[in-house]
Design a protein around this motif. Structure first.
Motif, PDB file in Angstrom:
ATOM      1  N   THR A   1      45.829 -37.772 -22.067  1.00 26.57           N
ATOM      2  CA  THR A   1      45.428 -38.965 -21.397  1.00 26.57           C
ATOM      3  C   THR A   1      44.595 -38.818 -20.268  1.00 26.57           C
ATOM      4  O   THR A   1      43.780 -37.833 -20.217  1.00 26.57           O
ATOM      5  CB  THR A   1      46.888 -39.446 -20.698  1.00 26.57           C
ATOM      6  OG1 THR A   1      47.025 -38.507 -19.322  1.00 26.57           O
ATOM      7  CG2 THR A   1      48.030 -39.596 -21.451  1.00 26.57           C
ATOM      8  N   ALA A   2      43.997 -40.119 -19.881  1.00 26.78           N
ATOM      9  CA  ALA A   2      42.845 -40.027 -18.944  1.00 26.78           C
ATOM     10  C   ALA A   2      42.870 -41.367 -18.245  1.00 26.78           C
ATOM     11  O   ALA A   2      43.523 -42.416 -18.623  1.00 26.78           O
ATOM     12  CB  ALA A   2      41.463 -39.921 -19.683  1.00 26.78           C
ATOM     13  N   MET A   3      41.996 -41.270 -17.220  1.00 28.74           N
ATOM     14  CA  MET A   3      41.491 -42.324 -16.328  1.00 28.74           C
ATOM     15  C   MET A   3      40.044 -42.508 -16.420  1.00 28.74           C
ATOM     16  O   MET A   3      39.412 -41.384 -15.861  1.00 28.74           O
ATOM     17  CB  MET A   3      42.258 -42.660 -15.361  1.00 28.74           C
ATOM     18  CG  MET A   3      41.814 -43.906 -14.142  1.00 28.74           C
ATOM     19  SD  MET A   3      42.868 -45.219 -14.448  1.00 28.74           S
ATOM     20  CE  MET A   3      44.352 -44.980 -13.622  1.00 28.74           C
ATOM     21  N   ASP A   4      39.638 -43.754 -16.516  1.00 30.14           N
ATOM     22  CA  ASP A   4      37.999 -43.894 -16.609  1.00 30.14           C
ATOM     23  C   ASP A   4      37.526 -45.106 -16.348  1.00 30.14           C
ATOM     24  O   ASP A   4      38.098 -45.951 -16.682  1.00 30.14           O
ATOM     25  CB  ASP A   4      37.351 -43.198 -18.129  1.00 30.14           C
ATOM     26  CG  ASP A   4      36.110 -42.957 -17.892  1.00 30.14           C
ATOM     27  OD1 ASP A   4      35.560 -42.457 -16.579  1.00 30.14           O
ATOM     28  OD2 ASP A   4      35.419 -42.848 -18.907  1.00 30.14           O
ATOM     29  N   ASN A   5      36.239 -45.186 -15.979  1.00 28.44           N
ATOM     30  CA  ASN A   5      35.716 -46.411 -15.742  1.00 28.44           C
ATOM     31  C   ASN A   5      35.498 -47.350 -17.220  1.00 28.44           C
ATOM     32  O   ASN A   5      35.180 -46.465 -18.102  1.00 28.44           O
ATOM     33  CB  ASN A   5      34.216 -46.510 -15.221  1.00 28.44           C
ATOM     34  CG  ASN A   5      34.284 -45.708 -13.714  1.00 28.44           C
ATOM     35  OD1 ASN A   5      33.313 -45.020 -13.474  1.00 28.44           O
ATOM     36  ND2 ASN A   5      35.255 -46.020 -12.928  1.00 28.44           N
TER      37      ASN A   5
ATOM     38  N   VAL B   1      43.274 -32.903 -14.895  1.00 27.60           N
ATOM     39  CA  VAL B   1      42.028 -32.089 -15.373  1.00 27.60           C
ATOM     40  C   VAL B   1      40.898 -32.597 -15.248  1.00 27.60           C
ATOM     41  O   VAL B   1      40.280 -33.391 -15.987  1.00 27.60           O
ATOM     42  CB  VAL B   1      42.329 -31.859 -16.912  1.00 27.60           C
ATOM     43  CG1 VAL B   1      41.210 -30.956 -17.549  1.00 27.60           C
ATOM     44  CG2 VAL B   1      43.737 -31.181 -17.381  1.00 27.60           C
ATOM     45  N   PRO B   2      40.232 -32.138 -14.392  1.00 26.21           N
ATOM     46  CA  PRO B   2      38.772 -32.704 -13.911  1.00 26.21           C
ATOM     47  C   PRO B   2      37.661 -32.011 -14.767  1.00 26.21           C
ATOM     48  O   PRO B   2      37.715 -30.952 -14.992  1.00 26.21           O
ATOM     49  CB  PRO B   2      38.767 -32.401 -12.343  1.00 26.21           C
ATOM     50  CG  PRO B   2      39.248 -30.936 -12.260  1.00 26.21           C
ATOM     51  CD  PRO B   2      40.745 -31.232 -13.239  1.00 26.21           C
ATOM     52  N   PHE B   3      36.864 -33.030 -14.888  1.00 25.94           N
ATOM     53  CA  PHE B   3      35.443 -32.641 -15.541  1.00 25.94           C
ATOM     54  C   PHE B   3      34.406 -32.837 -14.706  1.00 25.94           C
ATOM     55  O   PHE B   3      34.415 -33.642 -13.844  1.00 25.94           O
ATOM     56  CB  PHE B   3      35.505 -33.434 -16.960  1.00 25.94           C
ATOM     57  CG  PHE B   3      36.482 -33.059 -18.012  1.00 25.94           C
ATOM     58  CD1 PHE B   3      36.132 -32.101 -19.012  1.00 25.94           C
ATOM     59  CD2 PHE B   3      37.819 -33.480 -17.995  1.00 25.94           C
ATOM     60  CE1 PHE B   3      37.048 -31.513 -19.941  1.00 25.94           C
ATOM     61  CE2 PHE B   3      38.946 -33.021 -18.987  1.00 25.94           C
ATOM     62  CZ  PHE B   3      38.458 -32.096 -19.997  1.00 25.94           C
ATOM     63  N   ARG B   4      33.067 -32.346 -15.425  1.00 27.99           N
ATOM     64  CA  ARG B   4      32.147 -32.768 -14.614  1.00 27.99           C
ATOM     65  C   ARG B   4      31.358 -34.011 -15.291  1.00 27.99           C
ATOM     66  O   ARG B   4      30.074 -33.869 -15.872  1.00 27.99           O
ATOM     67  CB  ARG B   4      31.056 -31.620 -14.649  1.00 27.99           C
ATOM     68  CG  ARG B   4      31.352 -30.322 -13.822  1.00 27.99           C
ATOM     69  CD  ARG B   4      30.483 -29.316 -14.292  1.00 27.99           C
ATOM     70  NE  ARG B   4      29.073 -29.299 -14.055  1.00 27.99           N
ATOM     71  CZ  ARG B   4      28.620 -29.128 -12.518  1.00 27.99           C
ATOM     72  NH1 ARG B   4      29.423 -28.670 -11.701  1.00 27.99           N
ATOM     73  NH2 ARG B   4      27.543 -29.450 -12.468  1.00 27.99           N
ATOM     74  N   GLY B   5      31.987 -35.121 -15.127  1.00 34.12           N
ATOM     75  CA  GLY B   5      31.541 -36.447 -15.654  1.00 34.12           C
ATOM     76  C   GLY B   5      32.250 -36.742 -16.782  1.00 34.12           C
ATOM     77  O   GLY B   5      33.242 -36.291 -17.389  1.00 34.12           O
TER      78      GLY B   5
ATOM     79  N   HIS C   1      40.305 -40.483 -10.544  1.00 31.53           N
ATOM     80  CA  HIS C   1      41.173 -39.593  -9.826  1.00 31.53           C
ATOM     81  C   HIS C   1      42.110 -40.310  -9.064  1.00 31.53           C
ATOM     82  O   HIS C   1      43.265 -40.041  -8.940  1.00 31.53           O
ATOM     83  CB  HIS C   1      40.436 -38.306  -9.286  1.00 31.53           C
ATOM     84  CG  HIS C   1      41.182 -37.295  -8.609  1.00 31.53           C
ATOM     85  ND1 HIS C   1      40.846 -36.396  -7.662  1.00 31.53           N
ATOM     86  CD2 HIS C   1      42.443 -37.067  -9.003  1.00 31.53           C
ATOM     87  CE1 HIS C   1      41.922 -35.891  -7.493  1.00 31.53           C
ATOM     88  NE2 HIS C   1      42.827 -35.998  -8.124  1.00 31.53           N
ATOM     89  N   ALA C   2      41.362 -41.135  -8.012  1.00 38.98           N
ATOM     90  CA  ALA C   2      42.311 -41.696  -6.987  1.00 38.98           C
ATOM     91  C   ALA C   2      43.453 -42.820  -7.666  1.00 38.98           C
ATOM     92  O   ALA C   2      44.428 -42.766  -7.057  1.00 38.98           O
ATOM     93  CB  ALA C   2      41.204 -42.463  -5.783  1.00 38.98           C
TER      94      ALA C   2
END
Length: 331
Positions: A203-207, A184-188, A167-168
């Motif tokens: 789209t998304a941002m993830d580790n 759009v935040p999710f729980r994990g 998110h950051a």
């Protein structure tokens, strides 16, 4: 607090223990240790935490039992540990969110403070990926920028939750690129990636560790990596700097913390065990399979309670500035 004064404080803490507490620390650990993962199964915190728990079990002579307790950007699990008995038997696999970013994002609503948790050791650093659904029509980072600029606010992006490094990072990217995309935040990560694969978010941002197999299998597209250099396992994915965002460098991290009043001898023994794990070639090889990197806080490439405490303090300051710039807030 300087490094020297922190070492003095640890020494004074040991000397000041009552005889009963000293006896307890001498026999620690005498039963299983619980490691709280403050996020659901399947995400990077869970993956790295389980790897670390397995290796710590072998070095401490007691099982390190993992328990997932997600919610509120990791705050529920981390707060449970902060309020647990400070006896060395309850630990948290902290993230950059729970140990740094959330203090700025949640503000007065944070259920615990930095001084409520004691640093044990940094375990791993992990870059993030900018991702796109295959149904989105976005095939590269330039395409994402073009889509966002054509229709400000209509493009969405998913993350594992409010306040985490994905998110950051994306909010920082939005500021630097001058684009408007709806969060759009999710729980994990697991639930978020399911929706991205299905095309219900664009789209998304993830580790990287949690998204890696989906990218390799062609289920989602990796558009850019947030680290300064490309990732060996994803050589075809450009950095954000290469994609035109000057000086962008942001890496997530994960480590171990305990309740603040945990006896110093226990913290030091835990720290030594973590350092032994994370400075080993075996650890570098194992986390390298997930495109993750060892901590590198000490001369031998590992970590220590003192070095990790200083690292966390610097990260709290750094991400507070990012949160202000990106208007990252859950209040």
């Amino acid at each position: 607090m300087t490094g020297w004064s922190r070492r003095q404080a640890l020494g004074l803490a040991v000397a000041g223990l009552p005889l009963s507490a000293q006896a307890a620390t001498e026999t620690w650990p005498s039963r299983p240790i619980r490691m709280i993962i403050p996020f659901p199964p399947g995400g990077t915190t869970d993956l790295m935490g389980r790897l670390l728990a397995e290796r710590l079990s072998a070095r401490l002579g007691q099982p390190v039992v993992v328990e997932n307790r997600g919610g509120a950007g990791g705050n529920i699990g981390a707060d449970a540990v902060a309020k647990s008995p400070p006896d060395g038997y309850t630990l948290v696999m902290c993230s950059i969110g729970t140990a740094a970013i959330n203090y700025a994002a949640y503000g007065a609503d944070m259920p615990y403070k930095p001084q409520d948790l004691a640093a044990i050791g940094l375990a791993v650093r992990v870059p993030n990926l900018v991702l796109a659904s295959r149904d989105s029509g976005i095939t590269d980072f330039a395409g994402l920028l073009a889509a966002a600029r054509r229709s400000p606010g209509r493009l969405n992006y998913g993350t594992s939750g409010i306040g985490g490094s994905p998110h950051a990072c994306m909010e920082l990217l939005k500021v630097r690129a001058g684009i408007d995309i709806t969060h759009v935040p999710f729980r994990g990560s697991g639930p978020m990636l399911t929706e991205l694969v299905a095309g219900r978010i664009q789209t998304a941002m993830d580790n990287i560790p949690s998204a890696l197999n989906f990218v390799r299998d062609g289920q989602i597209r990796a558009l850019a990596v947030t680290s300064r250099e490309r990732v060996p396992l994803l050589r075809d994915v450009p950095t954000l700097v290469e994609a035109g965002i000057a000086d962008f460098d942001a890496t997530a991290w994960f480590g171990l913390q305990a309740p603040a009043a945990t006896p110093a001898p226990v913290i030091l023994r835990l720290g030594a065990a973590v350092d032994e794990v994370v400075s080993s070639e075996e650890w570098a090889r194992q986390i390298g399979a997930f495109a993750a990197q060892p901590p590198g806080l000490t001369a031998r490439g590992g970590s220590s309670p003192e070095a990790f405490a200083d690292f966390i303090a610097a990260e709290i300051t750094r991400w507070a500035e990012v949160a202000r710039a990106g208007n990252i807030s859950v209040r």
